[in-house]
Scaffold this active site. Structure first.
Site, PDB file in Angstrom:
ATOM      1  N   HIS A   1     -12.687  35.249  91.763  1.00 12.39           N
ATOM      2  CA  HIS A   1     -12.175  36.355  90.960  1.00 12.39           C
ATOM      3  C   HIS A   1     -11.049  35.813  90.077  1.00 12.39           C
ATOM      4  CE1 HIS A   1     -11.570  40.535  89.923  1.00 12.39           C
ATOM      5  NE2 HIS A   1     -10.276  40.286  89.964  1.00 12.39           N
TER       6      HIS A   1
ATOM      7  N   ASP B   1     -14.122  42.627  95.867  1.00 10.97           N
ATOM      8  CA  ASP B   1     -12.883  41.822  95.805  1.00 10.97           C
ATOM      9  C   ASP B   1     -11.952  42.008  97.004  1.00 10.97           C
ATOM     10  OD1 ASP B   1     -13.788  41.027  93.298  1.00 10.97           O
ATOM     11  OD2 ASP B   1     -12.758  42.684  92.308  1.00 10.97           O
TER      12      ASP B   1
HETATM   13  C1  GAR Z   1     -15.243  33.935  85.700  1.00  8.91           C
HETATM   14  O1  GAR Z   1     -13.977  33.891  85.088  1.00  8.91           O
HETATM   15  C2  GAR Z   1     -15.139  34.597  87.048  1.00  8.91           C
HETATM   16  O2  GAR Z   1     -13.914  34.366  87.696  1.00  8.91           O
HETATM   17  C3  GAR Z   1     -15.277  36.043  86.697  1.00  8.91           C
HETATM   18  O3  GAR Z   1     -16.243  36.079  85.678  1.00  8.91           O
HETATM   19  C4  GAR Z   1     -16.156  34.870  84.926  1.00  8.91           C
HETATM   20  C5  GAR Z   1     -17.552  34.323  84.794  1.00  8.91           C
HETATM   21  O4  GAR Z   1     -17.588  33.246  83.894  1.00  8.91           O
HETATM   22  N1  GAR Z   1     -15.675  36.839  87.840  1.00  8.91           N
HETATM   23  C6  GAR Z   1     -15.321  38.101  88.002  1.00  8.91           C
HETATM   24  O5  GAR Z   1     -14.652  38.715  87.189  1.00  8.91           O
HETATM   25  C7  GAR Z   1     -15.819  38.729  89.297  1.00  8.91           C
HETATM   26  N2  GAR Z   1     -15.222  40.015  89.498  1.00  8.91           N
HETATM   27  P1  GAR Z   1     -18.819  32.263  83.902  1.00  8.91           P
HETATM   28  O6  GAR Z   1     -20.094  33.098  83.863  1.00  8.91           O
HETATM   29  O7  GAR Z   1     -18.657  31.470  82.633  1.00  8.91           O
HETATM   30  O8  GAR Z   1     -18.731  31.418  85.113  1.00  8.91           O
END
Ligand code: GAR
Length: 193
Positions: free
Chosen positions: A108, A149
């Site tokens: 997260h 979360d």
């Molecule tokens: C990441 O920053 C992750 O931490 C977040 O989504 C992004 C995905 O990026 N996750 C959340 O917000 C979960 N609640 P990515 O697809 O480029 O890895």
């Protein structure tokens, strides 16, 4: 591949940078394999990354996750040991929690319990942190339970939010932390059990 290989499934919904970093980290591992990438948005760029990485990627929709058992059958078929959520934005179904107790890991992009919960994902998190003039943010890597979360924290890392930082600036800092820590924390966690 040896029989005692630890097999990971990565679940994502979007860009897939974390999925790529995890896959590259384990590409030459002697005992860990990314067995598949599962995504739930048809046009997600994560599918393209999987193709480039040579990892099997499959799309599953809402019914496949919550009604007809298709995702669970696929995880069994691929003999998956651990599920990694990397930008996956749906609640994990009860069947998956039951099949993988304490074996589902999420990242997260904030210091939970702050800025967590339904609707708090990706850029929404960074916009809220900047709007509230927070002085720091970071990442939380945690075990997944039935709530958004809320599972046990495995690791947190922090970064400063400077006055004048935009949500994009903060997102860039967070992505660096994710790249530095997420694959390593997965590695340590799956080898500690
Ligand atoms: C990441 O920053 C992750 O931490 C977040 O989504 C992004 C995905 O990026 N996750 C959340 O917000 C979960 N609640 P990515 O697809 O480029 O890895």
């Amino acid at each position: 591949m040896k029989n005692n290989t630890i097999k990971l499934a990565i679940l994502g919904s979007g860009n897939g940078t974390n999925a790529q970093q995890i896959s590259e980290y384990f590409a030459n591992s002697s005992d860990v394999e990314v067995a598949c990438i599962i995504y739930n948005k048809r046009d997600a760029y994560i599918a393209e990354r999987a193709r480039n990485l040579g990892i099997e990627a499959r799309y599953f929709g809402r019914k496949d996750f919550y009604e007809n058992g298709a995702v669970m059958r696929y995880l069994a078929e691929k003999q998956v040991d651990w599920v990694i959520l990397a930008g996956f934005l749906w609640l994990v179904p009860p069947e998956m929690l039951a099949a993988y107790p304490n074996r589902i890991i999420n990242i997260h992009p904030a210091l939970l319990p702050a800025y967590g919960g339904k609707g708090m994902y990706g850029h929404h998190v960074h916009e809220a942190v900047v709007a509230n003039h927070e002085k720091e943010s970071g990442i939380t890597i945690h075990i997944v339970d039935q709530h958004y979360d809320r599972g046990t924290t495995l690791f947190q890392a922090r970064c400063t939010v400077e006055p004048g930082d935009t949500a994009d600036d903060l997102a860039a800092k967070i992505h660096l932390l994710e790249k530095e820590h997420f694959p390593r924390v997965i590695d340590e966690t799956i080898h500690a059990r």
